[in-house]
Design an enzyme around this catalytic site. Structure first.
Site, PDB file in Angstrom:
ATOM      1  N   ALA A  29      41.100  55.652  39.762  1.00 18.69           N
ATOM      2  CA  ALA A  29      39.794  55.850  38.998  1.00 18.69           C
ATOM      3  C   ALA A  29      39.098  56.856  39.742  1.00 18.69           C
ATOM      4  CB  ALA A  29      38.878  54.639  39.129  1.00 18.69           C
ATOM      5  N   ASN A  30      37.741  57.216  39.337  1.00 24.28           N
ATOM      6  CA  ASN A  30      37.125  58.269  39.855  1.00 24.28           C
ATOM      7  C   ASN A  30      35.544  58.046  39.816  1.00 24.28           C
ATOM      8  OD1 ASN A  30      35.514  59.560  37.235  1.00 24.28           O
ATOM      9  ND2 ASN A  30      37.953  59.759  36.690  1.00 24.28           N
ATOM     10  N   ARG A  31      34.656  58.727  40.437  1.00 26.92           N
ATOM     11  CA  ARG A  31      33.507  58.439  40.656  1.00 26.92           C
ATOM     12  C   ARG A  31      32.475  58.643  39.604  1.00 26.92           C
ATOM     13  NH1 ARG A  31      33.204  57.191  45.717  1.00 26.92           N
ATOM     14  NH2 ARG A  31      34.576  58.064  47.117  1.00 26.92           N
ATOM     15  N   SER A  32      33.012  59.093  38.369  1.00 26.81           N
ATOM     16  CA  SER A  32      31.987  58.935  37.172  1.00 26.81           C
ATOM     17  C   SER A  32      31.271  57.762  36.779  1.00 26.81           C
ATOM     18  CB  SER A  32      32.829  59.643  36.133  1.00 26.81           C
ATOM     19  OG  SER A  32      32.003  59.426  34.719  1.00 26.81           O
ATOM     20  N   ALA A  95      35.261  61.613  32.307  1.00 30.49           N
ATOM     21  CA  ALA A  95      35.957  61.898  33.420  1.00 30.49           C
ATOM     22  C   ALA A  95      37.192  61.372  33.160  1.00 30.49           C
ATOM     23  CB  ALA A  95      35.289  61.760  34.542  1.00 30.49           C
TER      24      ALA A  95
END
Ligand code: C5P
Length: 219
Positions: A29-32, A95
């Site tokens: 995943a990512n931090r969005s 994102a």
């Protein structure tokens, strides 16, 4: 639906991160947080637009008054966007993960003494580029976001040309700005008219201003 300058206009908004599975319980995943995309969907709906909100697993709840399509992966996000077309405008604030794991396991990967798991990756579809470059049925206005950490305007201008979208909303997501996951944003809007840098303001104010401009562009 609210009455306003976007009444009768159908707008797709993508938002949040995507989750790309490694196995049934793990993912990349990512931090969005989904904060900017959610604020934008809310502002567009407040101006009367019929909003289809395609969201990955975000920290913030989707706004009221929009059609919510929840997805996990980039591929699912593309499918949901294509199913939501045709639209008058599309804004891609998600994102999206650049890659997915091609050898994701069907059952939980076990920790063994015999070795470490090896992940293999393939590129995800670029949803913004795919929609921007549609030969028929392209939304009249396609807006992308560009999160950069250096040379923001130069990189975002190149990105706009590469992807083929009409506008790019560029921002500096260097950790010291506190923008990613924070409540404020400082953006530069890149269009045919050049680069317009806005002062730092709340993500909800950025959303309101963008929604106003989208309303004028779709008039
Ligand atoms: O290339 P980059 O990820 O920096 O581009 C950002 C823009 O492209 C955002 O508008 C994002 O929503 C969109 N994008 C997309 N699909 C991808 C990657 C990015 O729609 N696979």
């Amino acid at each position: 639906l609210a009455d306003g300058p976007l009444k009768g206009k159908r707008i797709i908004v993508t938002s949040g991160p995507t989750h790309e599975p490694i196995d049934p319980v793990r993912y990349i995943a990512n931090r969005s947080s989904g904060a900017q995309g959610t604020a934008l969907a809310r502002s567009l709906a407040a101006l009367g637009a019929e909003v289809v909100f395609v969201t990955g697993p975000a920290d913030v709840a989707p706004p009221d008054g929009v059609v919510v399509e929840k997805v996990q992966t980039a591929k699912q996000m593309l499918d949901a966007v294509q199913a939501a077309l045709p639209a008058d405008a599309a804004v891609f604030a998600a994102a999206v993960a650049d890659w997915h794991v091609t050898n994701a396991a069907d059952s939980k990967i076990k920790k063994t003494k015999s070795g470490l798991p090896m992940l293999e990756f393939a590129e995800n579809p670029d949803i913004l580029a795919t929609v921007s470059q549609m030969k028929t049925g392209r939304p009249g206005l396609v807006v992308g976001f560009a999160a950069e950490t250096d040379d923001v305007v130069a990189h975002a201008t190149a990105k706009r040309a590469r992807k083929g979208c009409d506008w790019i909303v560029a921002n500096d997501v260097s950790p010291e700005t506190g923008i990613m996951g924070g409540s404020e944003n400082a953006v530069t809007l890149i269009s045919d008219d050049g680069a317009d840098s806005w002062p730092r303001m709340g993500k909800d104010q950025v959303a309101n201003r963008l929604a106003q401009l989208i309303g004028e562009a779709l008039k």
